[in-house]
Design a protein around this motif. Structure first.
Motif, PDB file in Angstrom:
ATOM      1  N   VAL A 132       0.846  -1.187   0.000  1.00 17.55           N
ATOM      2  CA  VAL A 132       0.000   0.000   0.000  1.00 17.55           C
ATOM      3  C   VAL A 132       0.886   1.244   0.000  1.00 17.55           C
ATOM      4  O   VAL A 132       1.842   1.330   0.769  1.00 17.55           O
ATOM      5  N   GLN A 133       0.553   2.202  -0.852  1.00 17.34           N
ATOM      6  CA  GLN A 133       1.352   3.437  -0.933  1.00 17.34           C
ATOM      7  C   GLN A 133       0.434   4.655  -0.897  1.00 17.34           C
ATOM      8  O   GLN A 133      -0.617   4.675  -1.545  1.00 17.34           O
ATOM      9  N   LEU A 134       0.852   5.668  -0.136  1.00 18.81           N
ATOM     10  CA  LEU A 134       0.106   6.928  -0.064  1.00 18.81           C
ATOM     11  C   LEU A 134       1.094   8.087  -0.097  1.00 18.81           C
ATOM     12  O   LEU A 134       2.159   8.035   0.549  1.00 18.81           O
ATOM     13  N   ILE A 135       0.746   9.120  -0.839  1.00 20.04           N
ATOM     14  CA  ILE A 135       1.611  10.294  -0.982  1.00 20.04           C
ATOM     15  C   ILE A 135       0.913  11.514  -0.404  1.00 20.04           C
ATOM     16  O   ILE A 135      -0.283  11.731  -0.640  1.00 20.04           O
ATOM     17  N   GLN A 136       1.661  12.302   0.351  1.00 21.91           N
ATOM     18  CA  GLN A 136       1.194  13.590   0.873  1.00 21.91           C
ATOM     19  C   GLN A 136       2.196  14.663   0.463  1.00 21.91           C
ATOM     20  O   GLN A 136       3.394  14.397   0.373  1.00 21.91           O
ATOM     21  N   THR A 137       1.720  15.887   0.244  1.00 22.91           N
ATOM     22  CA  THR A 137       2.609  17.012  -0.062  1.00 22.91           C
ATOM     23  C   THR A 137       2.211  18.193   0.801  1.00 22.91           C
ATOM     24  O   THR A 137       1.044  18.589   0.832  1.00 22.91           O
ATOM     25  N   GLU A 140      10.749  -0.070  -2.891  1.00 26.12           N
ATOM     26  CA  GLU A 140      11.732  -1.145  -2.966  1.00 26.12           C
ATOM     27  C   GLU A 140      12.289  -1.461  -1.579  1.00 26.12           C
ATOM     28  O   GLU A 140      12.532  -2.624  -1.248  1.00 26.12           O
ATOM     29  N   ASP A 141      12.477  -0.419  -0.783  1.00 28.37           N
ATOM     30  CA  ASP A 141      12.931  -0.637   0.588  1.00 28.37           C
ATOM     31  C   ASP A 141      11.913  -1.479   1.354  1.00 28.37           C
ATOM     32  O   ASP A 141      12.274  -2.389   2.118  1.00 28.37           O
ATOM     33  N   LEU A 142      10.629  -1.191   1.153  1.00 27.35           N
ATOM     34  CA  LEU A 142       9.593  -1.982   1.813  1.00 27.35           C
ATOM     35  C   LEU A 142       9.606  -3.421   1.337  1.00 27.35           C
ATOM     36  O   LEU A 142       9.501  -4.356   2.145  1.00 27.35           O
ATOM     37  N   ARG A 143       9.729  -3.620   0.035  1.00 27.84           N
ATOM     38  CA  ARG A 143       9.751  -4.993  -0.485  1.00 27.84           C
ATOM     39  C   ARG A 143      10.913  -5.784   0.107  1.00 27.84           C
ATOM     40  O   ARG A 143      10.755  -6.952   0.502  1.00 27.84           O
ATOM     41  N   THR A 144      12.069  -5.163   0.187  1.00 26.16           N
ATOM     42  CA  THR A 144      13.242  -5.834   0.762  1.00 26.16           C
ATOM     43  C   THR A 144      13.020  -6.149   2.241  1.00 26.16           C
ATOM     44  O   THR A 144      13.329  -7.257   2.709  1.00 26.16           O
ATOM     45  N   SER A 145      12.472  -5.189   2.964  1.00 27.41           N
ATOM     46  CA  SER A 145      12.195  -5.400   4.382  1.00 27.41           C
ATOM     47  C   SER A 145      11.153  -6.493   4.583  1.00 27.41           C
ATOM     48  O   SER A 145      11.244  -7.305   5.509  1.00 27.41           O
ATOM     49  N   ALA A 172       2.914  -2.838   4.269  1.00 29.54           N
ATOM     50  CA  ALA A 172       2.555  -4.183   3.805  1.00 29.54           C
ATOM     51  C   ALA A 172       2.288  -5.064   5.013  1.00 29.54           C
ATOM     52  O   ALA A 172       2.863  -4.869   6.086  1.00 29.54           O
ATOM     53  N   HIS A 173       1.395  -6.045   4.821  1.00 30.13           N
ATOM     54  CA  HIS A 173       0.986  -6.934   5.904  1.00 30.13           C
ATOM     55  C   HIS A 173       1.278  -8.384   5.525  1.00 30.13           C
ATOM     56  O   HIS A 173       1.217  -8.757   4.359  1.00 30.13           O
ATOM     57  N   MET A 203      -0.171 -11.020  12.732  1.00 30.13           N
ATOM     58  CA  MET A 203      -0.047 -10.009  11.685  1.00 30.13           C
ATOM     59  C   MET A 203       1.292  -9.297  11.848  1.00 30.13           C
ATOM     60  O   MET A 203       1.614  -8.789  12.922  1.00 30.13           O
ATOM     61  N   ASP A 204       2.089  -9.280  10.801  1.00 30.64           N
ATOM     62  CA  ASP A 204       3.273  -8.438  10.730  1.00 30.64           C
ATOM     63  C   ASP A 204       2.954  -7.290   9.789  1.00 30.64           C
ATOM     64  O   ASP A 204       2.490  -7.509   8.664  1.00 30.64           O
ATOM     65  N   LYS A 205       3.182  -6.073  10.241  1.00 28.24           N
ATOM     66  CA  LYS A 205       2.949  -4.895   9.419  1.00 28.24           C
ATOM     67  C   LYS A 205       4.237  -4.088   9.367  1.00 28.24           C
ATOM     68  O   LYS A 205       4.742  -3.637  10.412  1.00 28.24           O
ATOM     69  N   LEU A 206       4.771  -3.895   8.186  1.00 28.84           N
ATOM     70  CA  LEU A 206       5.998  -3.131   8.002  1.00 28.84           C
ATOM     71  C   LEU A 206       5.708  -1.892   7.170  1.00 28.84           C
ATOM     72  O   LEU A 206       4.946  -1.956   6.201  1.00 28.84           O
ATOM     73  N   THR A 207       6.316  -0.784   7.557  1.00 29.22           N
ATOM     74  CA  THR A 207       6.064   0.499   6.904  1.00 29.22           C
ATOM     75  C   THR A 207       7.377   1.218   6.636  1.00 29.22           C
ATOM     76  O   THR A 207       8.283   1.181   7.482  1.00 29.22           O
TER      77      THR A 207
END
Length: 780
Positions: free
Chosen positions: A189-194, A275-280, A207-208, A245-249
């Motif tokens: 899941v990805q969210l962008i704020q500005t 990509e950092d999240l996928r690796t983690s 990701a869970h 449940m493992d949740k990594l952000t």
């Protein structure tokens, strides 16, 4: 209810625990148990929501102005901690059903937050919940969350929603444009704020991994709403079944050094963060937590080596609490960022940096981690842009540092209006941003202290000299000539005692301004002799040849309040000693800080001998060589009874001076009161965040106070005076770049120079030279 005795074995005096849940007093544990790594800080709210919660996630340096009428502040980022849990289709909350064996605790050693309890639903079904959470010190962009739920008695249907919720604000102020939301592969899941004004992009990914008895559950349901994206999971548990449940952000911003450049591309930031999240994700919670735990061990606990053998275990826990928070509040990764007065634990003071940083927090890093101290001082160097802007706006020369600082170039960011005036009902004007000016000299003194302790010539050449010179130029332009007395005054200021506004000749301000100009004279002489090329460069930029004689003549004629003949008391300002006195007993024993203002407004307090925090007392610590022991005692005895300690900075200053004056029992009681500002029983004292400077003061009270480590006239002095119930104390400091191990008992001091480089120091009037290890018998 707090409990500090649950740590056993290797975790004795490492565990801060809450053993009773209350939905009405959530703020304390949210703050004092907050997690962070200097890059970001996350309040430790519960996973399930409650009415009085405050969910905060801050990233250092991401300042933004919501509106032109407001000041810049650290924006509250999207929340990833909330889990909307349903049991048999009904909302899970500890306000329903029955809860037993409840424990929420922060393990200071591993920097992990855990919470566990047995909960019986209104329908009589018992479940065991266990939550874990960390903000990685190994990967500054990573947050890990873990949930385990076991059905104990009945078959049960459990479901929950989890994702990224950007429907957050800073007490109602929304700092972000709504950005794109996306779910990749039904998992990432990805969210962008500005940010609205500063245009900083924030990219968050989560990701869970959800399983029952080790088998992953079916694909979740994907959901999106305004400023929110989440996944819904559901499972059925029989008695003995366990859902995990493992949740990594990951959290990244366009202000990160790796991306804050002219070629910045949002798409690359998104790709890198994902990509950092996928690796983690491939590594999993446990492996990532182990790396984080090892980072804490190597970078913090093994580096500082502070141990106190006390008959009161709370002392050691409080010192570890202080070092934990000093680590997570400090943006050691980026010299463009400072430390907020509430650290990264809450919205209080909007993430702004005050004089707290230099006077109460920087000493820890100067002695224990000089590399970080250098980064924090470089933040102030970068802030010369804003300081020069403020000086010019006020009609002065040189660099006039802002009372509250945010991004280095922002200049003054102190709000203009504050709390209610109890008499008029109007907002109280905050004068600090206009006339509390001593911070300029405080910063110059911190530069001097850093150089004395570290011997870092490179820093002085590149940054330090310029800071000291330009602040001295400000003071020379700030002084006002009094024709009648034929001397310079500093009028219409606020000193450290903020209960006295618009005073003339505040002792702290005058003495520190004088010290600032004297430092400039000294270092101009040194630089001209040792590095004439650099002197020439700064002379061309700052006109030192013109400034130097002004420093000499004006500092000689600057009025410096002196001890009165009759009682050795130094006037805090021109009028303080003539103000009326009232009985302060009930305010000295108050349960809540600031109770005075339930009966008086600030204008009335301004006319009484009431002090908010250490003023003359802190002066006698910063410039202790200028005052005799008799003068220090006279002023401590006079001002302490008139000081309410309504600022969290005050107690540690008084504790150190009390110990110097051999008032050992009073010193320890003040130290313990300082520890209890956040760790004590008060349920609401930390609602808006921890007290960062007071936390630094805990360390100062122990190392600069009880251990007696100080710099005096450029030399290291170690005059230990441990509390009677402390058997010994061990810690590591750095002196001129060399780690030095100190071991102190009630009767001896052992100094070990780790690199076997000669170290010269003074202990109780005797000078010692050590090239390896020396043990000194303490005849106090």
């Amino acid at each position: 209810m707090m409990n500090y005795t649950l740590g056993k074995g290797n975790y004795t005096n490492w565990i801060v625990s809450e053993v009773e849940f209350s939905p009405d007093t959530l703020g304390k544990c949210e703050s004092i148990m907050y997690l962070g790594n200097g890059y970001m800080g996350m309040r430790s709210t519960t996973e399930e929501p409650y009415l009085k919660e405050t969910r905060n996630l801050f990233v250092s340096g991401t300042f933004n102005k919501f509106d032109e009428e407001e000041v810049t502040e650290l924006p509250n980022l999207a929340d990833i901690t909330r889990l909307d849990i349903r049991v048999d289709g009904e909302r899970f909350s500890l306000e329903f059903g029955e809860t037993s064996e409840y424990v929420r605790q922060l393990n200071l050693k591993t920097a992990e937050l855990t919470r566990s309890f047995t909960w019986t639903s209104p329908k009589g079904k018992a479940l065991r919940f266990h939550f874990r959470r960390f903000v990685s010190l190994e990967n500054l962009h990573l947050i890990g969350i873990k949930m385990d739920v076991e059905s104990l008695t009945h078959p049960v249907a459990i479901s929950f929603d989890s994702g990224i919720n950007a429907q957050m604000s800073n007490s109602g102020s929304q700092h972000f444009h709504e950005g794109e939301r996306r779910i990749f592969d039904k998992r990432f899941v990805q969210l962008i704020q500005t940010t609205i004004q500063s245009k900083i992009d924030i990219v968050m990914n989560t990701a869970h991994k959800v399983a029952v008895n080790g088998v992953e559950v079916n694909e979740p349901v994907m959901n999106m709403d305004r400023r929110k994206v989440w996944l819904s999971f559901d499972a059925n548990l029989d008695p003995g079944d366990q859902l995990t449940m493992d949740k990594l952000t990951t959290v990244y911003t366009s202000r990160d050094k790796d991306f804050d450049h002219p070629e910045y591309d949002l798409s690359k930031l998104r790709e890198h963060s994902l990509e950092d999240l996928r690796t983690s994700y491939e590594q999993g919670y446990e492996a990532l937590f182990q790396a984080h735990q090892e980072a804490w061990s190597q970078k913090v606990w093994n580096a500082y080596n502070l141990e106190v053998n006390s008959k009161d275990n709370f002392d050691m826990l409080a010192l570890r609490f202080a070092m934990y928070h000093l680590t997570i509040m400090t943006p050691a990764h980026d010299e463009r960022m400072g430390i907020g007065a509430k650290a990264l634990s809450g919205e209080g003071y909007k993430g702004h940096s005050f004089w707290d940083s230099e006077v109460f927090i920087l000493p820890f890093f100067m002695y224990a981690n000089p590399k970080v101290a250098k980064s924090l001082l470089k933040y102030r160097y970068l802030g010369l842009v804003g300081a020069r802007k403020k000086a010019a706006e006020n009609g002065y020369e040189g660099a006039m540092y802002p009372w509250e600082a945010a991004w280095p170039t922002d200049g003054e960011v102190t709000p203009v209006w504050g709390a209610v005036d109890i008499v008029t009902g109007k907002q109280t004007k905050i004068w600090s941003g206009f006339i509390e000016q001593h911070i300029t000299a405080d910063i110059a003194n911190a530069v001097h202290q850093y150089y004395t302790i570290t011997g870092d010539h490179e820093f002085m050449d590149q940054y330090g000299y310029e800071m000291i010179f330009d602040t001295a130029i400000f003071w020379a332009s700030r002084l006002e000539w009094n024709e009648e007395k034929q001397e310079y005054h500093i009028n219409q200021v606020v000193g450290p005692d903020e209960y006295k506004e618009h005073v003339d000749n505040n002792a702290f301000t005058n003495h520190m301004a004088h010290h600032n100009m004297q430092l400039a004279i000294h270092y101009a002489d040194v630089l001209k002799e040792e590095n004439p090329g650099r002197f020439a460069e700064l002379n061309e930029r700052l006109h030192l040849d013109t400034a130097y004689p002004k420093w000499q003549s004006k500092s000689e004629k600057l009025y410096l309040p002196q001890p009165r003949e009759e009682d050795l008391v130094i006037p805090q300002d021109d009028t303080y000693l003539q103000l009326k006195e009232i009985d302060l007993t009930k305010y000295k024993n108050q349960e809540k800080v600031g109770s005075l203002f339930n009966e008086y407004n600030l204008e009335q307090v301004n006319q009484m001998q009431i002090t908010k925090q250490a003023d003359v007392v802190i002066l006698q610590l910063l410039l202790e060589q200028a005052f005799s022991a008799e003068v220090k005692k006279a002023n401590f005895d006079y001002y302490e009874p008139r000081t309410l300690h309504d600022s969290s900075l005050s107690l540690s200053s008084h504790a150190i001076l009390a110990n110097d004056l051999k008032e050992e029992e009073l010193a320890y009681s003040l130290f313990k009161r300082a520890c209890e500002i956040d760790l004590g029983p008060s349920k609401h004292s930390s609602d808006h965040g921890v007290h960062a400077a007071s936390i630094g003061g805990i360390w100062m009270s122990a190392v600069l106070g009880f251990a007696g480590v100080r710099v005096l006239d450029g030399k290291l002095r170690i005059n230990p005076n441990l509390p009677k119930h402390w058997d010994d104390m061990k810690f590591t400091i750095y002196w001129k770049g060399q780690p030095v191990n100190l071991t102190i008992t009630q009767t001896s001091l052992t100094v070990k120079a780790e690199n076997k480089e000669t170290i010269v120091f003074e202990t109780y009037g005797n000078t010692y030279e050590c090239q390896d290890q020396i043990e000194i018998n303490l005849n106090k």
